[in-house]
Write a protein that holds these residues in place. Structure first.
Motif, PDB file in Angstrom:
ATOM      1  N   PHE A 139       0.825  -1.208   0.000  1.00  0.00           N
ATOM      2  CA  PHE A 139       0.000   0.000   0.000  1.00  0.00           C
ATOM      3  C   PHE A 139       0.860   1.260   0.000  1.00  0.00           C
ATOM      4  CE2 PHE A 139      -2.870   3.084   1.999  1.00  0.00           C
ATOM      5  CZ  PHE A 139      -4.100   2.795   1.458  1.00  0.00           C
ATOM      6  N   GLY A 140       1.583   1.541   1.103  1.00  0.00           N
ATOM      7  CA  GLY A 140       2.414   2.740   1.160  1.00  0.00           C
ATOM      8  C   GLY A 140       2.781   3.086   2.585  1.00  0.00           C
ATOM      9  N   CYS A 141       3.495   4.230   2.773  1.00  0.00           N
ATOM     10  CA  CYS A 141       3.747   4.635   4.166  1.00  0.00           C
ATOM     11  C   CYS A 141       2.873   5.834   4.492  1.00  0.00           C
ATOM     12  CB  CYS A 141       5.203   4.843   4.508  1.00  0.00           C
ATOM     13  SG  CYS A 141       6.175   5.901   3.505  1.00  0.00           S
ATOM     14  N   MET A 142       1.656   5.696   4.168  1.00  0.00           N
ATOM     15  CA  MET A 142       0.548   6.598   4.474  1.00  0.00           C
ATOM     16  C   MET A 142      -0.639   5.695   4.719  1.00  0.00           C
ATOM     17  SD  MET A 142       0.213   9.929   4.550  1.00  0.00           S
ATOM     18  CE  MET A 142      -1.209  10.535   3.690  1.00  0.00           C
ATOM     19  N   PRO A 143      -1.524   6.071   5.594  1.00  0.00           N
ATOM     20  CA  PRO A 143      -1.323   7.078   6.642  1.00  0.00           C
ATOM     21  C   PRO A 143      -0.915   6.415   7.954  1.00  0.00           C
ATOM     22  CG  PRO A 143      -3.657   6.804   5.989  1.00  0.00           C
ATOM     23  CD  PRO A 143      -2.909   5.613   5.493  1.00  0.00           C
ATOM     24  N   PRO A 144       0.060   7.032   8.652  1.00  0.00           N
ATOM     25  CA  PRO A 144       0.565   6.420   9.889  1.00  0.00           C
ATOM     26  C   PRO A 144      -0.509   6.192  10.955  1.00  0.00           C
ATOM     27  CG  PRO A 144       1.565   8.602   9.493  1.00  0.00           C
ATOM     28  CD  PRO A 144       0.795   8.257   8.288  1.00  0.00           C
ATOM     29  N   ARG A 145      -1.555   7.043  10.974  1.00  0.00           N
ATOM     30  CA  ARG A 145      -2.594   6.915  12.007  1.00  0.00           C
ATOM     31  C   ARG A 145      -3.280   5.553  11.954  1.00  0.00           C
ATOM     32  NH1 ARG A 145      -3.096  10.421  16.242  1.00  0.00           N
ATOM     33  NH2 ARG A 145      -2.722  12.106  14.779  1.00  0.00           N
ATOM     34  N   ASP A 146      -3.274   4.929  10.777  1.00  0.00           N
ATOM     35  CA  ASP A 146      -3.946   3.630  10.638  1.00  0.00           C
ATOM     36  C   ASP A 146      -3.179   2.520  11.330  1.00  0.00           C
ATOM     37  OD1 ASP A 146      -5.417   5.200   8.972  1.00  0.00           O
ATOM     38  OD2 ASP A 146      -5.105   4.010   7.165  1.00  0.00           O
ATOM     39  N   VAL A 147      -1.849   2.708  11.418  1.00  0.00           N
ATOM     40  CA  VAL A 147      -0.967   1.625  11.853  1.00  0.00           C
ATOM     41  C   VAL A 147      -0.554   1.753  13.312  1.00  0.00           C
ATOM     42  CG1 VAL A 147       1.196   0.409  11.296  1.00  0.00           C
ATOM     43  CG2 VAL A 147      -0.031   1.617   9.499  1.00  0.00           C
ATOM     44  N   LEU A 148      -0.321   2.993  13.764  1.00  0.00           N
ATOM     45  CA  LEU A 148       0.293   3.215  15.074  1.00  0.00           C
ATOM     46  C   LEU A 148      -0.705   3.820  16.048  1.00  0.00           C
ATOM     47  CD1 LEU A 148       3.617   4.833  13.800  1.00  0.00           C
ATOM     48  CD2 LEU A 148       3.336   2.484  14.609  1.00  0.00           C
ATOM     49  N   LEU A 149      -0.892   3.161  17.173  1.00  0.00           N
ATOM     50  CA  LEU A 149      -1.767   3.672  18.222  1.00  0.00           C
ATOM     51  C   LEU A 149      -0.900   4.030  19.430  1.00  0.00           C
ATOM     52  CD1 LEU A 149      -4.599   4.183  19.427  1.00  0.00           C
ATOM     53  CD2 LEU A 149      -4.600   1.789  20.168  1.00  0.00           C
ATOM     54  N   THR A 150      -0.861   5.328  19.748  1.00  0.00           N
ATOM     55  CA  THR A 150      -0.073   5.779  20.892  1.00  0.00           C
ATOM     56  C   THR A 150      -0.992   5.906  22.102  1.00  0.00           C
ATOM     57  OG1 THR A 150       1.245   7.060  19.341  1.00  0.00           O
ATOM     58  CG2 THR A 150       1.579   7.525  21.681  1.00  0.00           C
ATOM     59  N   VAL A 151      -0.668   5.200  23.151  1.00  0.00           N
ATOM     60  CA  VAL A 151      -1.428   5.292  24.400  1.00  0.00           C
ATOM     61  C   VAL A 151      -0.414   5.459  25.523  1.00  0.00           C
ATOM     62  CG1 VAL A 151      -3.025   4.124  25.975  1.00  0.00           C
ATOM     63  CG2 VAL A 151      -3.339   3.893  23.516  1.00  0.00           C
ATOM     64  N   GLY A 152      -0.313   6.681  26.051  1.00  0.00           N
ATOM     65  CA  GLY A 152       0.699   6.960  27.060  1.00  0.00           C
ATOM     66  C   GLY A 152       2.079   6.776  26.463  1.00  0.00           C
ATOM     67  N   SER A 153       2.913   5.966  27.130  1.00  0.00           N
ATOM     68  CA  SER A 153       4.287   5.781  26.657  1.00  0.00           C
ATOM     69  C   SER A 153       4.403   4.578  25.712  1.00  0.00           C
ATOM     70  CB  SER A 153       5.206   5.580  27.857  1.00  0.00           C
ATOM     71  OG  SER A 153       4.780   4.433  28.576  1.00  0.00           O
TER      72      SER A 153
END
Ligand code: DAV
Length: 375
Positions: free
Chosen positions: A109-123
């Motif tokens: 697919f591509g390296c867009m969009p990061p929001r789909d792949v990475l979930l940041t919760v605290g640290s």
């Protein structure tokens, strides 16, 4: 202007608990080497039947990639000028097929969009399972960053959800026809019958919104109930809420549907209203859910997966400041009325790579701690 290699950077600290606290460090995706992947079950279900993307696949045209990168670079530069640190992924070769013992697809697919792949919760940054075969290896675009954060931040937790098998058992064959029609899709969405089955936990990170102690997760094409259950077990100190938005015939990702702007205020897509019975926690705690303004466009740009509702896919910089796409004049006007300062960002020509201003970013650091907004 991303961090120059010779500029000594402050060591990274990973910390972000919600969608609105002051943003200090973020990842912005790249359009490099983005592909339209070949047909596969979950992806097909999302492509509207009249879309210009039906039946074609391969590397996206170079001039569109260049234009997408120009806009993403400008967005990153603007953030840097406002004092936000910006990191960028390293594109892998997306022309390579993705093959595992369980499936094969001809391109990624591509390296867009990061929001789909990475979930940041605290640290913690958690790599989602993903639910498209063409996105199975997408986390590799972000591994150089994850390694750096791991080296620099002694408290950083790099996590990866169990990689799914993505055999045919993960997808309902009913969705494989290209002649389902919107009426049927709406009925299925209402019945919570989506393209993904309950074979194994599946989720995309962009189906999750963070409200401090509460995580709100959309059940739809890209996230199934087992995926939500996995998140509940993975984050035992959080309350995890499942939400549905009837009215969306292609329910993937929550961030063009439900957009928190600050404590107490959420925009909701007027075509995809949160059902009354799912509103209790907001009502009980004095949160206001307002209809988002209409999009400024009647149709998405060419070769785009997303709907015109990327108008409400905004990036909140702090509880008083929000980035809105430059052509989305009605959304900007509404933000202004809601007391937000609007930063206009031109991004429409990059929508085709997978989304808007929220999609194309992933949080690394926002000020603030984990708060309980729904006691
Ligand atoms: O409305 O097509 C797009 C969300 C992309 N992350 C939509 C959802």
């Amino acid at each position: 202007m991303t961090q120059k290699p010779d500029t000594p950077a402050e060591p990274t600290i990973v910390n972000s608990w919600n969608e609105w606290d002051p943003l200090r460090h973020v990842i912005v995706g790249r359009a490099d080497d983005c592909h339209i992947p070949p047909e596969e079950p979950a992806l097909d279900a999302k492509v509207p039947e009249n879309s210009d993307m039906r039946g074609q696949w391969g590397r996206r045209p170079q001039e569109m990639i260049d234009r997408g990168n120009e806009l993403l670079d400008n967005f990153a530069d603007m953030l840097v000028k406002r004092g936000v640190r910006v990191d960028r992924p390293d594109s892998i070769d997306h022309s390579l097929p993705a093959t595992t013992p369980d499936f094969h697809t001809e391109s990624q697919f591509g390296c867009m969009p990061p929001r789909d792949v990475l979930l940041t919760v605290g640290s913690e940054m958690l790599e989602a399972t993903m639910s498209y075969r063409c996105r199975w290896f997408e986390y590799l675009n972000y591994r150089p960053l994850m390694q750096r954060y791991f080296n620099e931040d002694p408290n950083f937790r790099h996590e990866s959800a169990p990689k799914p098998r993505l055999t045919d058992a993960d997808y309902h064959p009913d969705y494989l026809s290209d002649k389902i029609g919107v009426e049927k899709r709406l009925q299925w969405a209402e019945e919570k019958f989506f393209v993904t089955t309950e074979e194994e936990p599946l989720f995309d990170a962009a189906d999750v919104l963070r409200f401090g102690r509460d995580l709100v997760v959309q059940h739809g094409f890209t996230t199934n109930l087992k995926g939500i259950e996995w998140l509940r077990r993975h984050f035992p100190d959080h309350r995890v809420h499942t939400v549905n938005f009837p009215g969306d015939p292609y329910p993937i990702h929550i961030d063009a549907t439900f957009t928190p702007l600050r404590p107490g205020l959420i925009l909701n897509n007027p075509q995809r209203r949160l059902p009354e019975e799912q509103r209790k926690m907001y009502n009980d705690n004095g949160w206001e859910i307002v209809d988002a303004a209409q999009p400024a466009h009647n149709a998405p740009p060419p070769l785009c997966y997303s709907s015109t509702w990327l108008s409400m896919n905004v990036l909140v910089l702090d509880p008083k400041t929000v980035c809105v796409e430059k052509s989305e004049v009605y959304q900007a006007e509404q933000m202004d009325k809601l007391g937000m300062n609007v930063v206009e960002v031109e991004l429409r020509d990059a929508y085709a790579f997978g989304g808007g201003l929220h999609c194309c970013t992933a949080d690394v650091y926002r000020e603030g701690d984990c708060e309980d907004y729904f006691p």
